[in-house]
Design a protein around this motif. Sequence first.
Motif, PDB file in Angstrom:
ATOM      1  N   GLN A 100     -28.833  26.184  47.587  1.00  0.00           N
ATOM      2  CA  GLN A 100     -29.352  26.660  48.858  1.00  0.00           C
ATOM      3  C   GLN A 100     -30.850  26.875  48.767  1.00  0.00           C
ATOM      4  OE1 GLN A 100     -26.636  30.083  49.412  1.00  0.00           O
ATOM      5  NE2 GLN A 100     -25.978  29.084  51.283  1.00  0.00           N
ATOM      6  N   SER A 101     -31.534  26.527  49.852  1.00  0.00           N
ATOM      7  CA  SER A 101     -32.984  26.674  49.908  1.00  0.00           C
ATOM      8  C   SER A 101     -33.359  27.871  50.773  1.00  0.00           C
ATOM      9  CB  SER A 101     -33.629  25.391  50.444  1.00  0.00           C
ATOM     10  OG  SER A 101     -33.353  24.305  49.598  1.00  0.00           O
ATOM     11  N   ARG A 102     -32.838  29.026  50.419  1.00  0.00           N
ATOM     12  CA  ARG A 102     -33.188  30.246  51.140  1.00  0.00           C
ATOM     13  C   ARG A 102     -32.948  31.444  50.240  1.00  0.00           C
ATOM     14  NH1 ARG A 102     -28.644  32.802  53.622  1.00  0.00           N
ATOM     15  NH2 ARG A 102     -26.697  31.665  53.309  1.00  0.00           N
ATOM     16  N   LEU A 103     -33.629  32.539  50.568  1.00  0.00           N
ATOM     17  CA  LEU A 103     -33.518  33.750  49.779  1.00  0.00           C
ATOM     18  C   LEU A 103     -32.189  34.428  50.053  1.00  0.00           C
ATOM     19  CD1 LEU A 103     -34.945  35.758  47.860  1.00  0.00           C
ATOM     20  CD2 LEU A 103     -35.802  36.922  49.902  1.00  0.00           C
ATOM     21  N   LEU A 104     -31.449  34.716  49.014  1.00  0.00           N
ATOM     22  CA  LEU A 104     -30.193  35.434  49.154  1.00  0.00           C
ATOM     23  C   LEU A 104     -30.418  36.913  48.843  1.00  0.00           C
ATOM     24  CD1 LEU A 104     -27.811  32.790  47.547  1.00  0.00           C
ATOM     25  CD2 LEU A 104     -28.184  33.266  49.973  1.00  0.00           C
ATOM     26  N   VAL A 105     -30.483  37.271  47.573  1.00  0.00           N
ATOM     27  CA  VAL A 105     -30.766  38.647  47.176  1.00  0.00           C
ATOM     28  C   VAL A 105     -32.048  38.714  46.369  1.00  0.00           C
ATOM     29  CG1 VAL A 105     -29.891  40.658  45.912  1.00  0.00           C
ATOM     30  CG2 VAL A 105     -28.300  39.207  47.183  1.00  0.00           C
ATOM     31  N   LEU A 106     -32.188  37.794  45.446  1.00  0.00           N
ATOM     32  CA  LEU A 106     -33.352  37.752  44.567  1.00  0.00           C
ATOM     33  C   LEU A 106     -34.063  36.410  44.708  1.00  0.00           C
ATOM     34  CD1 LEU A 106     -31.597  39.184  41.386  1.00  0.00           C
ATOM     35  CD2 LEU A 106     -33.276  40.394  42.778  1.00  0.00           C
ATOM     36  N   PRO A 107     -35.329  36.338  44.290  1.00  0.00           N
ATOM     37  CA  PRO A 107     -36.036  35.049  44.303  1.00  0.00           C
ATOM     38  C   PRO A 107     -35.520  34.141  43.188  1.00  0.00           C
ATOM     39  CG  PRO A 107     -37.574  36.897  44.341  1.00  0.00           C
ATOM     40  CD  PRO A 107     -36.230  37.447  43.962  1.00  0.00           C
ATOM     41  N   MET A 220     -38.944  35.800  40.118  1.00  0.00           N
ATOM     42  CA  MET A 220     -40.034  36.387  40.900  1.00  0.00           C
ATOM     43  C   MET A 220     -40.633  35.407  41.902  1.00  0.00           C
ATOM     44  SD  MET A 220     -40.203  39.523  39.809  1.00  0.00           S
ATOM     45  CE  MET A 220     -41.758  40.102  40.490  1.00  0.00           C
ATOM     46  N   VAL A 221     -40.353  34.115  41.740  1.00  0.00           N
ATOM     47  CA  VAL A 221     -40.930  33.067  42.607  1.00  0.00           C
ATOM     48  C   VAL A 221     -39.779  32.262  43.213  1.00  0.00           C
ATOM     49  CG1 VAL A 221     -42.366  30.992  42.681  1.00  0.00           C
ATOM     50  CG2 VAL A 221     -43.026  32.924  41.219  1.00  0.00           C
ATOM     51  N   ASN A 222     -39.800  32.057  44.531  1.00  0.00           N
ATOM     52  CA  ASN A 222     -38.778  31.226  45.171  1.00  0.00           C
ATOM     53  C   ASN A 222     -38.833  29.807  44.582  1.00  0.00           C
ATOM     54  OD1 ASN A 222     -37.993  33.335  46.875  1.00  0.00           O
ATOM     55  ND2 ASN A 222     -39.464  32.757  48.448  1.00  0.00           N
ATOM     56  N   PRO A 223     -37.737  29.308  44.015  1.00  0.00           N
ATOM     57  CA  PRO A 223     -37.808  28.046  43.271  1.00  0.00           C
ATOM     58  C   PRO A 223     -37.487  26.785  44.045  1.00  0.00           C
ATOM     59  CG  PRO A 223     -35.719  29.106  42.845  1.00  0.00           C
ATOM     60  CD  PRO A 223     -36.447  30.003  43.815  1.00  0.00           C
ATOM     61  N   TRP A 224     -36.917  26.890  45.267  1.00  0.00           N
ATOM     62  CA  TRP A 224     -36.309  25.692  45.854  1.00  0.00           C
ATOM     63  C   TRP A 224     -37.318  24.638  46.283  1.00  0.00           C
ATOM     64  CZ3 TRP A 224     -34.857  30.673  47.347  1.00  0.00           C
ATOM     65  CH2 TRP A 224     -35.593  31.234  48.376  1.00  0.00           C
ATOM     66  N   ASN A 225     -38.539  24.999  46.678  1.00  0.00           N
ATOM     67  CA  ASN A 225     -39.521  23.972  47.033  1.00  0.00           C
ATOM     68  C   ASN A 225     -39.832  23.083  45.837  1.00  0.00           C
ATOM     69  OD1 ASN A 225     -39.706  24.887  49.652  1.00  0.00           O
ATOM     70  ND2 ASN A 225     -41.479  26.170  49.275  1.00  0.00           N
ATOM     71  N   TYR A 226     -39.871  23.670  44.671  1.00  0.00           N
ATOM     72  CA  TYR A 226     -40.161  22.905  43.456  1.00  0.00           C
ATOM     73  C   TYR A 226     -38.943  22.072  43.047  1.00  0.00           C
ATOM     74  CZ  TYR A 226     -43.852  26.287  43.782  1.00  0.00           C
ATOM     75  OH  TYR A 226     -44.887  27.050  44.275  1.00  0.00           O
ATOM     76  N   LEU A 227     -37.768  22.642  43.192  1.00  0.00           N
ATOM     77  CA  LEU A 227     -36.555  21.868  42.905  1.00  0.00           C
ATOM     78  C   LEU A 227     -36.453  20.660  43.827  1.00  0.00           C
ATOM     79  CD1 LEU A 227     -33.962  24.756  42.389  1.00  0.00           C
ATOM     80  CD2 LEU A 227     -34.970  23.308  40.621  1.00  0.00           C
ATOM     81  N   ASP A 228     -36.766  20.861  45.108  1.00  0.00           N
ATOM     82  CA  ASP A 228     -36.736  19.739  46.058  1.00  0.00           C
ATOM     83  C   ASP A 228     -37.686  18.638  45.622  1.00  0.00           C
ATOM     84  OD1 ASP A 228     -34.931  21.126  47.584  1.00  0.00           O
ATOM     85  OD2 ASP A 228     -36.371  21.760  49.096  1.00  0.00           O
TER      86      ASP A 228
END
Length: 292
Positions: A100-107, A220-228
């Motif tokens: 998922q590319s959204r914040l759930l509980v933690l970054p 600490m950093v949202n990872p999904w943009n980099y995973l994409d």
Amino acid sequence: MRSRHMARLAAVTGAVLVTGGCASPGGVAGIGTAPPTPGAESAAGTPGSVTATIPDSTPTPVPQTAVDRPKADPPVRVPPPKLSKYSYVFPVKGCSVNYQSRLLVLPKTTIWAGKGCAFVSPVSGVVDEVNTKNRWKPSTDRGADREGRFVTVVGDDGVRYLGGHLDEVVDGIRPGVRVGAGQTLGRIGNSGNARSTASNLYFAISWKTSPQLWWVRRGMVNPWNYLDAWLKGNPTLSPREEMQTVMNRTGAAPRCFTLCASKPQPAKKKPRPSPTPEEPEQITLGGDGGVG
């Protein structure tokens, strides 16, 4: 004689009337039917019918000549823009994934993949922390144990990457070992607090800290943009700049704010002391008195 004169006068008058009628082209006395002189109505200002020839506005169709359109050239493959000097790979190799590319509980993000799929280092760097034991228990739910078996790598870009919920850590992976991008670090499973879910990889991005600051390690950093980007063709998109921005905002050793406390342990009951057995009554037999 007078009557003869009157008859003659009437005949002359009738002849005059007949002659005047014949002089009028329409056959009606006093009304001319001859065509008017050209321009006479316009000169006199008298309204009348205007006859004109209006050209047809519809264009005459021109037959089209069939033209063969040339075939388009194949698209030119342009390499993705080079955004950093570091080269990255997606942290799961050889398996289909979804996340998922959204914040759930933690970054952080949960990358769902089959049990036993390879967790690989996303960038070249040095192994930082390794936990080969699954210490998590639902009765305690300690934050430091929630990721189960895990490996962290501090990349050459200065960023720390965590892969948790591993089924195993591969041989030779220990703190201080240098690894390359794409090198296998462990096998995906569901250790830690994921034991009741399908196998998945807990993936997080942060910066290097001491093991006591485990809440930094977990993301600490949202990872999904980099995973994409790494998954879809841009292997040079780096989280280094965003990591620096977050660290400058929070400080290198921020306090824990989310999912920090473990479950309280019930107080142990003190064992009740065993009762001291009573000493038996002493009875003396014999003596000076007797039955006589």
